[in-house]
Design a protein around this motif. Structure first.
Motif, mmCIF file in Angstrom:
data_model
loop_
_atom_site.group_PDB
_atom_site.id
_atom_site.type_symbol
_atom_site.label_atom_id
_atom_site.label_comp_id
_atom_site.label_asym_id
_atom_site.label_seq_id
_atom_site.Cartn_x
_atom_site.Cartn_y
_atom_site.Cartn_z
ATOM 1 N N ALA A 1 39.173 34.402 50.212
ATOM 2 C CA ALA A 1 39.939 35.569 49.803
ATOM 3 C C ALA A 1 41.307 35.630 50.462
ATOM 4 C CB ALA A 1 39.165 36.842 50.133
ATOM 5 N N GLU A 2 41.545 34.855 51.510
ATOM 6 C CA GLU A 2 42.839 34.894 52.171
ATOM 7 C C GLU A 2 43.917 34.230 51.333
ATOM 8 O OE1 GLU A 2 42.180 33.071 55.916
ATOM 9 O OE2 GLU A 2 41.310 34.864 56.821
ATOM 10 N N ASP A 3 43.564 33.403 50.405
ATOM 11 C CA ASP A 3 44.529 32.714 49.554
ATOM 12 C C ASP A 3 44.902 33.624 48.395
ATOM 13 O OD1 ASP A 3 46.008 31.130 47.935
ATOM 14 O OD2 ASP A 3 44.445 29.653 47.518
ATOM 15 N N PRO A 4 46.163 34.115 48.345
ATOM 16 C CA PRO A 4 46.524 35.047 47.276
ATOM 17 C C PRO A 4 46.462 34.436 45.885
ATOM 18 C CG PRO A 4 48.467 34.381 48.530
ATOM 19 C CD PRO A 4 47.270 33.868 49.265
ATOM 20 N N SER A 5 46.436 33.118 45.812
ATOM 21 C CA SER A 5 46.356 32.480 44.497
ATOM 22 C C SER A 5 44.915 32.260 44.046
ATOM 23 C CB SER A 5 47.097 31.128 44.525
ATOM 24 O OG SER A 5 46.443 30.239 45.414
ATOM 25 N N ALA A 6 43.942 32.572 44.922
ATOM 26 C CA ALA A 6 42.546 32.361 44.556
ATOM 27 C C ALA A 6 42.181 33.257 43.389
ATOM 28 C CB ALA A 6 41.644 32.672 45.746
ATOM 29 N N ALA B 1 26.793 38.600 51.579
ATOM 30 C CA ALA B 1 26.755 38.671 50.117
ATOM 31 C C ALA B 1 28.044 39.172 49.497
ATOM 32 C CB ALA B 1 25.600 39.582 49.686
ATOM 33 N N LEU B 2 29.100 39.363 50.299
ATOM 34 C CA LEU B 2 30.368 39.876 49.783
ATOM 35 C C LEU B 2 31.529 39.065 50.345
ATOM 36 C CD1 LEU B 2 29.618 43.692 50.219
ATOM 37 C CD2 LEU B 2 29.864 42.492 48.028
ATOM 38 N N ASP B 3 32.616 38.996 49.563
ATOM 39 C CA ASP B 3 33.805 38.254 49.982
ATOM 40 C C ASP B 3 34.973 39.158 50.362
ATOM 41 O OD1 ASP B 3 32.751 35.599 49.402
ATOM 42 O OD2 ASP B 3 32.849 36.221 47.305
ATOM 43 N N VAL B 4 35.074 40.310 49.706
ATOM 44 C CA VAL B 4 36.210 41.219 49.921
ATOM 45 C C VAL B 4 35.706 42.647 49.853
ATOM 46 C CG1 VAL B 4 38.439 42.046 49.041
ATOM 47 C CG2 VAL B 4 37.875 39.630 48.870
ATOM 48 N N VAL B 5 36.262 43.509 50.708
ATOM 49 C CA VAL B 5 36.060 44.951 50.594
ATOM 50 C C VAL B 5 37.411 45.586 50.271
ATOM 51 C CG1 VAL B 5 35.434 47.095 51.772
ATOM 52 C CG2 VAL B 5 34.107 45.014 52.163
ATOM 53 N N VAL B 6 37.462 46.344 49.193
ATOM 54 C CA VAL B 6 38.650 47.129 48.856
ATOM 55 C C VAL B 6 38.382 48.548 49.344
ATOM 56 C CG1 VAL B 6 40.166 47.961 47.029
ATOM 57 C CG2 VAL B 6 39.155 45.671 46.875
ATOM 58 N N ALA B 7 39.147 48.985 50.345
ATOM 59 C CA ALA B 7 38.832 50.213 51.067
ATOM 60 C C ALA B 7 39.580 51.406 50.502
ATOM 61 C CB ALA B 7 39.175 50.050 52.540
ATOM 62 N N SER B 8 38.861 52.492 50.309
ATOM 63 C CA SER B 8 39.482 53.762 49.977
ATOM 64 C C SER B 8 40.376 54.201 51.122
ATOM 65 C CB SER B 8 38.401 54.821 49.743
ATOM 66 O OG SER B 8 38.938 56.131 49.857
ATOM 67 N N PRO B 9 41.534 54.838 50.832
ATOM 68 C CA PRO B 9 42.376 55.346 51.926
ATOM 69 C C PRO B 9 41.693 56.419 52.756
ATOM 70 C CG PRO B 9 43.192 56.074 49.778
ATOM 71 C CD PRO B 9 42.161 55.036 49.513
ATOM 72 N N GLY B 10 40.631 57.007 52.230
ATOM 73 C CA GLY B 10 39.906 58.013 52.986
ATOM 74 C C GLY B 10 38.995 57.437 54.053
#
Length: 470
Positions: free
Chosen positions: A6-11, A76-85
C-alpha cells in the motif's frame, strides 16, 4: 498480501483489502470510491445508525465487520482509511499501527485514485478554511471539496482538471503522498489539542499541506508549486520556520503588500506577485464578506488564485459577489436597534476573538465543549467589547471565570435556550447579540450547524422557550 504494498501510490487499489473506519460523509464516499476502483472493501462504525446508513447507501458493495481489531491482528487487511473523528489512540488505529498496516485519510485515498488527473489547490488553517475555499473556488471557477462538505473522493469518477480542497488537521495527519500544487495556511492557533496531543503535533499536521511540493513542474505561475501563508499570524510564522515551504512562497497580509505577495493599500486589496508595483484587485468596501479576518481570507484567496494561474484582472468580480455561508457572522435578525449574529462556526478561541473584534457593545453567548485549549487569548477582546457574557455548555464555567475576571457582567445560562432568553431580557439598543461559542458543539448539539440553526430558530421565535428557566 503484505501491507507494505500500500505504500506504493501506483499500486492498483483493486489488489488491496481496505477497511474504512467510520461511516460519516467522508467514510461513505471513501468506501464507494474504493469499491468502484475494485478494492475489497470492509467498513466499521461503532454507531449502529451509521452502520445502517452505510448499508443503505453502499448496498452490497462492501462488507460490514464487527471486530476490525481482530482482523488487523490476523493480517487480513492492507489499508485502514480513518474517519477524521477517530483519534490516533483509537483502538482500531492502534491495532493498525501495531500490525504495520498503512493508515490513510479519505483525501489520501482520493489522491491516489485521482492519480495525477486533478491538480489541487489546498487550504488549511485554524480558522477561515471554508470561507477561503469558497472564495478560491469562485475565483478559479472550479469545484470546492474536502472538509467543506463534498469529499475529495467524490471527484474520482469524473476528475476535473483543478479543484480547491479544504483540508483539516485530522485529514492532513494521515496524508502521505497527497501533494498540493498550491498549499495555503491561513493561521495556526491552539485547537484540537485533545486530538493531536500537543500544539507541535497539531502544527506539524498543518504543515503537511506543502510536504513534497516541487520547485519545478508545478501548475500555474512560474511552473513550480506554491505555499501561501499569513504574515500577520504568529502561529503561521512559527510553522514556516519549523517546516519551511520547499518551493514558491507567496505571503499575504492586511497591511502593506510584500514582494511576491498580497496586501492592502488605502482600502484596496493589491498584489505584487505578477510585478513589482502593486496591482489593485478589489476595494475592501466592495467585498461580499465582513470583518478584518475575512479581508485576510480574501488576500489569501487572491495570492493562491494568482499563483495557480488566474489573471489578477478577473478576480475582483467573484470576490465582490461572494457571500459567506451560514453560521459565519450571519446576521439572523435586526430589531429595535439590535443585531443578532450567528457565528456558530467559531468553534475555538481564535475564531471567537475574530468575531468579537468585528463589533462593539456585544452581548456574547459562548461555551460548549472545550478541546483542550486555553481561553486566555480571548481576554484582550473581551475587555472593552463585551457588555454582557452569557455562557452555556460544558465549558461555560471556565468562560464565566474569564469574563468576570475582566469585569464583565456574566450569566451562566447552561443551555442555548436559556441564553437567548437572557439576551432578550438584557439587550439594549445598539448591542450586537453574538453567538461565537469558542468551543465545539458536541456536548449539546450534533454539530456547529445544528447549534447555529437552533440559535436562528430561537431568535426568530422571540426566545419564548426557556424564558422561565432564568
Amino acid at each position: 498480501m503484505s501491507a507494505r504494498r500500500a505504500e506504493d501510490p501506483s499500486a492498483p487499489l483493486r489488489s488491496l483489502r481496505v477497511l474504512v473506519a467510520g461511516l460519516g460523509v467522508s467514510g461513505i464516499a471513501a468506501a464507494r470510491a474504493a469499491a468502484t476502483a475494485g478494492a475489497s472493501v470492509m467498513v466499521h462504525d461503532a454507531a449502529p445508525a451509521a452502520v445502517e446508513r452505510g448499508r443503505v447507501e453502499l448496498s452490497s458493495r462492501v462488507e460490514v465487520i464487527a471486530d476490525p481489531v481482530a482482523m488487523l491482528s490476523a493480517g487480513a487487511l492492507d489499508v485502514v482509511v480513518a474517519s477524521p473523528g477517530l483519534t490516533p489512540s483509537a483502538a482500531v488505529l492502534l491495532a493498525a499501527a501495531n500490525a504495520g498496516v498503512d493508515i490513510w485519510s479519505e483525501p489520501e485515498l482520493a489522491w491516489r485514485l485521482l492519480d495525477g488527473r486533478t491538480r489541487l489547490v489546498a487550504v488549511t488553517g485554524t480558522n477561515g478554511k471554508t470561507t477561503t475555499t469558497e472564495l478560491l473556488a469562485a475565483c478559479l471557477d472550479v469545484p470546492a471539496v474536502g472538509n467543506i462538505g463534498r469529499p475529495l473522493s467524490a471527484l474520482t469518477g469524473a476528475p476535473p482538471p483543478l479543484a480547491v480542497a479544504e483540508l483539516s488537521s485530522f485529514q492532513l495527519h494521515y496524508t502521505h503522498t497527497l501533494r498540493a500544487d498550491v498549499g495555503v495556511v491561513l493561521n495556526v492557533a491552539d485547537d484540537h489539542l485533545d486530538w493531536h496531543g500537543d500544539r507541535r503535533a497539531y502544527a506539524a499536521a498543518k504543515a503537511r499541506i506543502w510536504r513534497g511540493q516541487r520547485s519545478s513542474g508545478g501548475y500555474g505561475l512560474r511552473g513550480c508549486d506554491w505555499a501561501v501563508g499569513n504574515l500577520d499570524d504568529d502561529g503561521c510564522a512559527r510553522l514556516v520556520a519549523d517546516h519551511p515551504p520547499p518551493a514558491g512562497w507567496a505571503p499575504f497580509t492586511i497591511g502593506e503588500p510584500p514582494r511576491d505577495g498580497v496586501g492592502v493599500l488605502d482600502g484596496v486589496v493589491v498584489e505584487r506577485i505578477t510585478g513589482t508595483q502593486p496591482t489593485p484587485i478589489v476595494g475592501v468596501d466592495a467585498l461580499g464578506v465582513r470583518g478584518s479576518h475575512n479581508v485576510a481570507n480574501v488576500a489569501a484567496a487572491v495570492a493562491a488564485a494568482i499563483v495557480a494561474g488566474a489573471a489578477p484582472a478577473r478576480l475582483g468580480r467573484p470576490l465582490s459577489e461572494a457571500r459567506v455561508g451560514a453560521h459565519r457572522l450571519e446576521v439572523v435578525a435586526e430589531r429595535g436597534g439590535v443585531r443578532w449574529v450567528n457565528d456558530s462556526k467559531a468553534t475555538n478561541p481564535h475564531a471567537a476573538a475574530a468575531a468579537l473584534r468585528s463589533f462593539d457593545s456585544v452581548v456574547w453567548i459562548a461555551g460548549g465543549l472545550s478541546k483542550g485549549v486555553s481561553f486566555d487569548p480571548l481576554a484582550a477582546d473581551v475587555a472593552g467589547r463585551v457588555r454582557l457574557a452569557v455562557t452555556i455548555g460544558e465549558a461555560g464555567s471556565q468562560l464565566a471565570d474569564l469574563t468576570r475576571t475582566h469585569g464583565v457582567e456574566t450569566v451562566e445560562a447552561g443551555n442555548l435556550e436559556t441564553a437567548v432568553a437572557v439576551a432578550f431580557d438584557r439587550v439594549r439598543s445598539g448591542d450586537v447579540v453574538l453567538l461565537a461559542p469558542a468551543c465545539a458543539s458536541m456536548d449539546q448539539f450534533v454539530d456547529y450547524a445544528a447549534r447555529g440553526d437552533r440559535f436562528r430558530e430561537l431568535v426568530g421565535a422571540g426566545a419564548t422557550v426557556g424564558r422561565s428557566a432564568r
